[in-house]
Scaffold this motif. Sequence first.
Motif, PDB file in Angstrom:
ATOM      1  N   ALA A  53      34.068  47.958  55.461  1.00  0.00           N
ATOM      2  CA  ALA A  53      35.528  48.087  55.334  1.00  0.00           C
ATOM      3  C   ALA A  53      36.211  46.792  55.775  1.00  0.00           C
ATOM      4  O   ALA A  53      37.154  46.321  55.123  1.00  0.00           O
ATOM      5  N   ASN A  54      35.735  46.194  56.859  1.00  0.00           N
ATOM      6  CA  ASN A  54      36.294  44.919  57.324  1.00  0.00           C
ATOM      7  C   ASN A  54      36.056  43.807  56.314  1.00  0.00           C
ATOM      8  O   ASN A  54      36.941  42.981  56.073  1.00  0.00           O
ATOM      9  N   ALA A  55      34.864  43.770  55.728  1.00  0.00           N
ATOM     10  CA  ALA A  55      34.555  42.744  54.732  1.00  0.00           C
ATOM     11  C   ALA A  55      35.445  42.902  53.503  1.00  0.00           C
ATOM     12  O   ALA A  55      35.955  41.910  52.961  1.00  0.00           O
ATOM     13  N   LEU A  56      35.671  44.129  53.075  1.00  0.00           N
ATOM     14  CA  LEU A  56      36.526  44.379  51.917  1.00  0.00           C
ATOM     15  C   LEU A  56      37.955  43.927  52.194  1.00  0.00           C
ATOM     16  O   LEU A  56      38.583  43.279  51.349  1.00  0.00           O
ATOM     17  N   THR A  57      38.445  44.217  53.385  1.00  0.00           N
ATOM     18  CA  THR A  57      39.793  43.783  53.767  1.00  0.00           C
ATOM     19  C   THR A  57      39.888  42.267  53.786  1.00  0.00           C
ATOM     20  O   THR A  57      40.854  41.686  53.279  1.00  0.00           O
ATOM     21  N   ALA A  58      38.886  41.609  54.346  1.00  0.00           N
ATOM     22  CA  ALA A  58      38.899  40.151  54.419  1.00  0.00           C
ATOM     23  C   ALA A  58      38.865  39.529  53.022  1.00  0.00           C
ATOM     24  O   ALA A  58      39.614  38.586  52.729  1.00  0.00           O
ATOM     25  N   LEU A  59      38.027  40.050  52.161  1.00  0.00           N
ATOM     26  CA  LEU A  59      37.946  39.519  50.800  1.00  0.00           C
ATOM     27  C   LEU A  59      39.230  39.768  50.030  1.00  0.00           C
ATOM     28  O   LEU A  59      39.644  38.937  49.219  1.00  0.00           O
ATOM     29  N   LYS A  61      42.117  39.633  51.152  1.00  0.00           N
ATOM     30  CA  LYS A  61      43.122  38.673  51.622  1.00  0.00           C
ATOM     31  C   LYS A  61      42.774  37.228  51.261  1.00  0.00           C
ATOM     32  O   LYS A  61      43.536  36.323  51.583  1.00  0.00           O
ATOM     33  N   ALA A  62      41.637  37.013  50.608  1.00  0.00           N
ATOM     34  CA  ALA A  62      41.225  35.652  50.245  1.00  0.00           C
ATOM     35  C   ALA A  62      42.281  35.003  49.357  1.00  0.00           C
ATOM     36  O   ALA A  62      42.938  35.677  48.562  1.00  0.00           O
ATOM     37  N   ASN A  63      42.404  33.677  49.472  1.00  0.00           N
ATOM     38  CA  ASN A  63      43.490  32.992  48.784  1.00  0.00           C
ATOM     39  C   ASN A  63      43.221  32.681  47.318  1.00  0.00           C
ATOM     40  O   ASN A  63      44.115  32.261  46.612  1.00  0.00           O
ATOM     41  N   HIS A  64      41.992  32.840  46.836  1.00  0.00           N
ATOM     42  CA  HIS A  64      41.730  32.731  45.398  1.00  0.00           C
ATOM     43  C   HIS A  64      40.487  33.530  45.038  1.00  0.00           C
ATOM     44  O   HIS A  64      39.853  34.128  45.901  1.00  0.00           O
ATOM     45  N   ASP A  65      40.147  33.544  43.749  1.00  0.00           N
ATOM     46  CA  ASP A  65      39.107  34.463  43.294  1.00  0.00           C
ATOM     47  C   ASP A  65      37.689  33.892  43.274  1.00  0.00           C
ATOM     48  O   ASP A  65      36.745  34.608  42.977  1.00  0.00           O
ATOM     49  N   PHE A  66      37.518  32.605  43.547  1.00  0.00           N
ATOM     50  CA  PHE A  66      36.192  31.988  43.590  1.00  0.00           C
ATOM     51  C   PHE A  66      35.429  32.215  42.287  1.00  0.00           C
ATOM     52  O   PHE A  66      34.247  32.568  42.289  1.00  0.00           O
ATOM     53  N   GLY A  67      36.119  32.044  41.184  1.00  0.00           N
ATOM     54  CA  GLY A  67      35.471  32.155  39.882  1.00  0.00           C
ATOM     55  C   GLY A  67      34.951  33.544  39.564  1.00  0.00           C
ATOM     56  O   GLY A  67      33.975  33.699  38.849  1.00  0.00           O
ATOM     57  N   GLY A  68      35.581  34.560  40.109  1.00  0.00           N
ATOM     58  CA  GLY A  68      35.169  35.936  39.858  1.00  0.00           C
ATOM     59  C   GLY A  68      34.153  36.473  40.860  1.00  0.00           C
ATOM     60  O   GLY A  68      33.874  37.668  40.881  1.00  0.00           O
ATOM     61  N   HIS A  69      33.616  35.602  41.706  1.00  0.00           N
ATOM     62  CA  HIS A  69      32.608  36.041  42.672  1.00  0.00           C
ATOM     63  C   HIS A  69      33.206  36.929  43.761  1.00  0.00           C
ATOM     64  O   HIS A  69      32.546  37.848  44.246  1.00  0.00           O
ATOM     65  N   ARG A  70      34.442  36.658  44.136  1.00  0.00           N
ATOM     66  CA  ARG A  70      35.104  37.499  45.134  1.00  0.00           C
ATOM     67  C   ARG A  70      35.241  38.931  44.613  1.00  0.00           C
ATOM     68  O   ARG A  70      34.914  39.898  45.311  1.00  0.00           O
ATOM     69  N   ALA A  71      35.697  39.070  43.384  1.00  0.00           N
ATOM     70  CA  ALA A  71      35.864  40.397  42.784  1.00  0.00           C
ATOM     71  C   ALA A  71      34.514  41.111  42.676  1.00  0.00           C
ATOM     72  O   ALA A  71      34.418  42.319  42.942  1.00  0.00           O
ATOM     73  N   LYS A  72      33.476  40.377  42.295  1.00  0.00           N
ATOM     74  CA  LYS A  72      32.145  40.978  42.187  1.00  0.00           C
ATOM     75  C   LYS A  72      31.656  41.434  43.561  1.00  0.00           C
ATOM     76  O   LYS A  72      31.084  42.519  43.694  1.00  0.00           O
ATOM     77  N   ALA A  73      31.877  40.616  44.589  1.00  0.00           N
ATOM     78  CA  ALA A  73      31.480  40.996  45.945  1.00  0.00           C
ATOM     79  C   ALA A  73      32.216  42.261  46.384  1.00  0.00           C
ATOM     80  O   ALA A  73      31.616  43.157  46.991  1.00  0.00           O
ATOM     81  N   MET A  74      33.507  42.352  46.056  1.00  0.00           N
ATOM     82  CA  MET A  74      34.285  43.537  46.416  1.00  0.00           C
ATOM     83  C   MET A  74      33.746  44.769  45.697  1.00  0.00           C
ATOM     84  O   MET A  74      33.655  45.856  46.286  1.00  0.00           O
ATOM     85  N   GLU A  75      33.371  44.599  44.437  1.00  0.00           N
ATOM     86  CA  GLU A  75      32.793  45.707  43.669  1.00  0.00           C
ATOM     87  C   GLU A  75      31.485  46.179  44.307  1.00  0.00           C
ATOM     88  O   GLU A  75      31.250  47.386  44.455  1.00  0.00           O
ATOM     89  N   LEU A  76      30.654  45.232  44.721  1.00  0.00           N
ATOM     90  CA  LEU A  76      29.379  45.589  45.338  1.00  0.00           C
ATOM     91  C   LEU A  76      29.571  46.248  46.702  1.00  0.00           C
ATOM     92  O   LEU A  76      28.817  47.156  47.066  1.00  0.00           O
ATOM     93  N   ILE A  77      30.574  45.810  47.447  1.00  0.00           N
ATOM     94  CA  ILE A  77      30.875  46.450  48.729  1.00  0.00           C
ATOM     95  C   ILE A  77      31.278  47.905  48.506  1.00  0.00           C
ATOM     96  O   ILE A  77      30.829  48.801  49.220  1.00  0.00           O
ATOM     97  N   LYS A  78      32.101  48.144  47.497  1.00  0.00           N
ATOM     98  CA  LYS A  78      32.513  49.515  47.191  1.00  0.00           C
ATOM     99  C   LYS A  78      31.308  50.366  46.784  1.00  0.00           C
ATOM    100  O   LYS A  78      31.223  51.545  47.155  1.00  0.00           O
ATOM    101  N   GLN A  79      30.363  49.770  46.058  1.00  0.00           N
ATOM    102  CA  GLN A  79      29.145  50.495  45.701  1.00  0.00           C
ATOM    103  C   GLN A  79      28.333  50.828  46.953  1.00  0.00           C
ATOM    104  O   GLN A  79      27.794  51.934  47.083  1.00  0.00           O
TER     105      GLN A  79
END
Length: 97
Positions: A53-59, A61-79
Motif C-alpha cells: 500500500a505504501n509503495a502504491l501511494t509513493a508511485l 505521487k511520482a512526478n512522471h510515468d517513466f515510460g510506462g514502467h511506473r504504471a506497470k509497477a502499480m498494476e503489478l502491486i495491485k495484482q
Amino acid sequence: MKNLLLAATAILALAATTPALAADGANAAKPAHAKRAGHERHPEIRRAQHALANALTALDKANHDFGGHRAKAMELIKQAQAELNAALAYDAQHDKK
C-alpha cells in the motif's frame, strides 16, 4: 529504468520483512478472521500488505510515468495485493474445516 524497478522491488521486499514495520502493519484494519486468540495469525502477510500500500501511494505521487514502467509497477502491486487477499481468504476458508 530496469535498475530502478529492480531496486524498488528489493526495497519493497526488505520493507515487508522488516520488524520495525510490524507496529505499522498491526494498526492496519484487519478482517474478522485475521485475529485468533488475541494474536495476529499472519503478521508477515499484513506487513507485506502495508508495504505494498505504501509503495502504491509513493508511485502514485511520482512526478512522471517513466515510460510506462511506473504504471506497470502499480498494476503489478495491485495484482500482488489481490493475491495476498486471496491467500488470507483461502486460509480463512480452510481454517473452518
